[in-house]
Scaffold this active site. Structure first.
Site, PDB file in Angstrom:
ATOM      1  N   ASN A  91       0.798  -1.235   0.000  1.00  0.00           N
ATOM      2  CA  ASN A  91       0.000   0.000   0.000  1.00  0.00           C
ATOM      3  C   ASN A  91       0.827   1.279   0.000  1.00  0.00           C
ATOM      4  O   ASN A  91       0.350   2.323  -0.443  1.00  0.00           O
ATOM      5  CB  ASN A  91      -0.926  -0.030   1.232  1.00  0.00           C
ATOM      6  CG  ASN A  91      -1.606   1.290   1.468  1.00  0.00           C
ATOM      7  OD1 ASN A  91      -2.551   1.653   0.763  1.00  0.00           O
ATOM      8  ND2 ASN A  91      -1.122   2.047   2.452  1.00  0.00           N
ATOM      9  N   SER A 143      -3.804   2.410  -8.952  1.00  0.00           N
ATOM     10  CA  SER A 143      -4.639   3.620  -9.038  1.00  0.00           C
ATOM     11  C   SER A 143      -5.321   3.640 -10.403  1.00  0.00           C
ATOM     12  O   SER A 143      -4.774   3.087 -11.376  1.00  0.00           O
ATOM     13  CB  SER A 143      -3.753   4.865  -8.906  1.00  0.00           C
ATOM     14  OG  SER A 143      -4.471   6.011  -9.313  1.00  0.00           O
ATOM     15  N   TYR A 156       3.886   9.009 -11.364  1.00  0.00           N
ATOM     16  CA  TYR A 156       2.913   8.251 -10.551  1.00  0.00           C
ATOM     17  C   TYR A 156       2.131   7.255 -11.430  1.00  0.00           C
ATOM     18  O   TYR A 156       1.992   6.079 -11.079  1.00  0.00           O
ATOM     19  CB  TYR A 156       1.974   9.251  -9.882  1.00  0.00           C
ATOM     20  CG  TYR A 156       0.990   8.664  -8.896  1.00  0.00           C
ATOM     21  CD1 TYR A 156       1.378   8.334  -7.601  1.00  0.00           C
ATOM     22  CD2 TYR A 156      -0.343   8.471  -9.252  1.00  0.00           C
ATOM     23  CE1 TYR A 156       0.460   7.822  -6.688  1.00  0.00           C
ATOM     24  CE2 TYR A 156      -1.262   7.954  -8.343  1.00  0.00           C
ATOM     25  CZ  TYR A 156      -0.855   7.636  -7.070  1.00  0.00           C
ATOM     26  OH  TYR A 156      -1.766   7.121  -6.163  1.00  0.00           O
ATOM     27  N   ALA A 158       2.992   5.984 -14.275  1.00  0.00           N
ATOM     28  CA  ALA A 158       3.897   4.914 -14.748  1.00  0.00           C
ATOM     29  C   ALA A 158       4.121   3.893 -13.636  1.00  0.00           C
ATOM     30  O   ALA A 158       4.111   2.680 -13.877  1.00  0.00           O
ATOM     31  CB  ALA A 158       5.226   5.518 -15.207  1.00  0.00           C
ATOM     32  N   SER A 159       4.298   4.375 -12.395  1.00  0.00           N
ATOM     33  CA  SER A 159       4.525   3.438 -11.281  1.00  0.00           C
ATOM     34  C   SER A 159       3.295   2.571 -11.052  1.00  0.00           C
ATOM     35  O   SER A 159       3.397   1.369 -10.804  1.00  0.00           O
ATOM     36  CB  SER A 159       4.890   4.204  -9.997  1.00  0.00           C
ATOM     37  OG  SER A 159       3.773   4.882  -9.455  1.00  0.00           O
ATOM     38  N   LYS A 160       2.115   3.174 -11.153  1.00  0.00           N
ATOM     39  CA  LYS A 160       0.877   2.444 -10.875  1.00  0.00           C
ATOM     40  C   LYS A 160       0.535   1.479 -12.026  1.00  0.00           C
ATOM     41  O   LYS A 160      -0.028   0.412 -11.792  1.00  0.00           O
ATOM     42  CB  LYS A 160      -0.277   3.423 -10.625  1.00  0.00           C
ATOM     43  CG  LYS A 160      -0.082   4.280  -9.376  1.00  0.00           C
ATOM     44  CD  LYS A 160      -0.007   3.430  -8.121  1.00  0.00           C
ATOM     45  CE  LYS A 160       0.125   4.235  -6.845  1.00  0.00           C
ATOM     46  NZ  LYS A 160       0.263   3.380  -5.658  1.00  0.00           N
ATOM     47  N   ILE A 189      -9.788   9.283  -3.549  1.00  0.00           N
ATOM     48  CA  ILE A 189     -10.106   8.879  -2.183  1.00  0.00           C
ATOM     49  C   ILE A 189      -9.672   9.995  -1.218  1.00  0.00           C
ATOM     50  O   ILE A 189      -8.576  10.551  -1.358  1.00  0.00           O
ATOM     51  CB  ILE A 189      -9.406   7.544  -1.812  1.00  0.00           C
ATOM     52  CG1 ILE A 189      -9.664   6.472  -2.883  1.00  0.00           C
ATOM     53  CG2 ILE A 189      -9.845   7.064  -0.418  1.00  0.00           C
ATOM     54  CD1 ILE A 189     -11.109   6.086  -3.117  1.00  0.00           C
TER      55      ILE A 189
HETATM   56  P1  NAD Z   1      -1.249   8.627   2.526  1.00  0.00           P
HETATM   57  O1  NAD Z   1      -0.196   9.569   2.079  1.00  0.00           O
HETATM   58  O2  NAD Z   1      -2.385   9.106   3.357  1.00  0.00           O
HETATM   59  O3  NAD Z   1      -0.579   7.374   3.277  1.00  0.00           O
HETATM   60  C1  NAD Z   1       0.514   6.685   2.713  1.00  0.00           C
HETATM   61  C2  NAD Z   1       1.325   6.066   3.839  1.00  0.00           C
HETATM   62  O4  NAD Z   1       2.479   5.426   3.246  1.00  0.00           O
HETATM   63  C3  NAD Z   1       1.873   7.107   4.827  1.00  0.00           C
HETATM   64  O5  NAD Z   1       1.613   6.694   6.154  1.00  0.00           O
HETATM   65  C4  NAD Z   1       3.366   7.172   4.515  1.00  0.00           C
HETATM   66  O6  NAD Z   1       4.174   7.477   5.642  1.00  0.00           O
HETATM   67  C5  NAD Z   1       3.609   5.733   4.032  1.00  0.00           C
HETATM   68  N1  NAD Z   1       4.843   5.622   3.241  1.00  0.00           N
HETATM   69  C6  NAD Z   1       5.312   6.467   2.300  1.00  0.00           C
HETATM   70  N2  NAD Z   1       6.495   6.035   1.830  1.00  0.00           N
HETATM   71  C7  NAD Z   1       6.787   4.885   2.485  1.00  0.00           C
HETATM   72  C8  NAD Z   1       7.860   3.971   2.445  1.00  0.00           C
HETATM   73  N3  NAD Z   1       8.897   4.161   1.621  1.00  0.00           N
HETATM   74  N4  NAD Z   1       7.840   2.889   3.269  1.00  0.00           N
HETATM   75  C9  NAD Z   1       6.794   2.689   4.117  1.00  0.00           C
HETATM   76  N5  NAD Z   1       5.731   3.521   4.191  1.00  0.00           N
HETATM   77  C10 NAD Z   1       5.730   4.616   3.397  1.00  0.00           C
HETATM   78  O7  NAD Z   1      -1.777   7.946   1.181  1.00  0.00           O
HETATM   79  P2  NAD Z   1      -3.170   7.175   0.864  1.00  0.00           P
HETATM   80  O8  NAD Z   1      -4.036   8.120   0.162  1.00  0.00           O
HETATM   81  O9  NAD Z   1      -3.652   6.447   2.039  1.00  0.00           O
HETATM   82  O10 NAD Z   1      -2.624   6.156  -0.252  1.00  0.00           O
HETATM   83  C11 NAD Z   1      -2.323   4.793   0.013  1.00  0.00           C
HETATM   84  C12 NAD Z   1      -2.058   4.103  -1.318  1.00  0.00           C
HETATM   85  O11 NAD Z   1      -3.209   4.221  -2.163  1.00  0.00           O
HETATM   86  C13 NAD Z   1      -0.891   4.713  -2.101  1.00  0.00           C
HETATM   87  O12 NAD Z   1      -0.158   3.683  -2.755  1.00  0.00           O
HETATM   88  C14 NAD Z   1      -1.588   5.590  -3.120  1.00  0.00           C
HETATM   89  O13 NAD Z   1      -0.794   5.795  -4.254  1.00  0.00           O
HETATM   90  C15 NAD Z   1      -2.830   4.781  -3.403  1.00  0.00           C
HETATM   91  N6  NAD Z   1      -3.925   5.571  -3.956  1.00  0.00           N
HETATM   92  C16 NAD Z   1      -4.450   6.617  -3.268  1.00  0.00           C
HETATM   93  C17 NAD Z   1      -5.486   7.346  -3.842  1.00  0.00           C
HETATM   94  C18 NAD Z   1      -6.146   8.511  -3.155  1.00  0.00           C
HETATM   95  O14 NAD Z   1      -6.977   9.170  -3.783  1.00  0.00           O
HETATM   96  N7  NAD Z   1      -5.850   8.794  -1.898  1.00  0.00           N
HETATM   97  C19 NAD Z   1      -5.951   7.005  -5.122  1.00  0.00           C
HETATM   98  C20 NAD Z   1      -5.378   5.941  -5.782  1.00  0.00           C
HETATM   99  C21 NAD Z   1      -4.367   5.232  -5.189  1.00  0.00           C
END
Ligand code: NAD
Length: 248
Positions: A91, A143, A156, A158-160, A189
């Site tokens: 995640n 994503s 982002y 590309a990574s996803k 989200i």
């Molecule tokens: P967020 O920023 O609220 O939480 C992400 C967490 O990951 C944080 O606690 C951060 O400290 C931790 N983190 C970052 N780098 C890290 C590392 N190298 N090692 C360990 N932990 C690390 O983000 P979120 O919105 O909860 O997103 C969670 C996942 O869902 C992500 O992969 C994000 O790309 C994906 N996502 C989010 C959304 C959105 O709209 N929020 C949409 C699509 C995908």
């Protein structure tokens, strides 16, 4: 019987946002929880307490998922403590948004390293455990922009998208050992990640969504529960879009 009774899950980036919601949902369903995040801070302590109060075993390890050695070390330590890992949720993720024209090499490398290399690191470290168990469910947090692309997010997206290719490959490689691998593609989200965007950008996103609102971390957690549990016992190699109908 709870859906994840007797299971142990490892969730990266679990201190807040979607990872935290998944931890809480899995705990409600009886799973023991190995959590990681960059720091063991107040968020982490509070979350551990909430999870333990739900009657499950839970520990948050400070570990950088993008670092190969740290990823292997945390799996080793957690395994000694918990004895098994049935579910892996990759995640952890970051954004460094800007148009390609302005994107620096550092912004590109940081996003690929945290979002994509972490998935390789943790999956590689957990795979031998799951192979031995002849059981596992791996869930990769991709994503919708990994499917559609998005201006300002070349790194982002590309990574996803890379995570989706990885997911489908792992599903093919380990399916015969009763290990499933799927991706979730959340849309917009409401977490700290999206709180960084301006009010206008957030309104613009919501207007494009058929359900006319951003999703909650809990709504993504429900999809993760489906993929983690036996409810999805014949589902592997798939991308489940949790986006209010934004991408069809
Ligand atoms: P967020 O920023 O609220 O939480 C992400 C967490 O990951 C944080 O606690 C951060 O400290 C931790 N983190 C970052 N780098 C890290 C590392 N190298 N090692 C360990 N932990 C690390 O983000 P979120 O919105 O909860 O997103 C969670 C996942 O869902 C992500 O992969 C994000 O790309 C994906 N996502 C989010 C959304 C959105 O709209 N929020 C949409 C699509 C995908």
């Amino acid at each position: 019987m709870k859906l994840l009774q007797g299971k142990t899950a490892l969730i990266t980036g679990a201190s807040r946002g979607i990872g935290r919601a998944i931890a809480e949902k899995f705990a409600d369903e009886g799973a023991d929880l190995i959590l990681t995040d960059l720091f063991y801070d107040e968020h982490a302590k509070e979350l551990e307490k909430i999870l333990k109060d739900k009657g499950v075993k839970a520990k948050l390890y400070a570990s950088d998922a993008s670092d190969f050695e740290q990823a292997h070390q945390v799996v080793k330590e957690a395994l000694a403590e918990f004895g098994a890992i049935h579910i892996l949720v990759n995640n952890a993720g970051i954004t460094r948004d800007t148009l390609l024209m302005r994107m620096t090499e550092e912004q590109w490398d940081a996003v690929i390293k945290v979002n994509l290399k972490s998935v390789f690191n943790l999956t590689k470290a957990v795979q031998p455990v799951m192979l031995k168990q002849r059981e596992g469910s791996i869930i990769n947090m991709s994503s919708v922009v990994g499917v559609s692309g998005n201006a300002g997010q070349a790194n982002y997206s590309a990574s996803k998208a890379g995570m989706i290719g990885f997911t489908k490959t792992v599903a093919r490689e380990v399916g015969s050992r009763n290990i499933r691998c799927n991706a979730i593609a959340p849309g917009f989200i409401l977490t700290e990640m999206t709180a960084k965007l301006s009010e206008d950008v957030r309104k613009e996103w919501a207007a494009k969504i058929p359900l006319k609102r951003g999703g909650t971390p809990e709504e993504v957690a429900k999809a993760a529960l489906f993929l983690a549990s036996d409810l999805s016992s014949y589902v592997s190699g798939q991308v489940l879009q949790v986006c209010g109908g934004m991408l069809t």
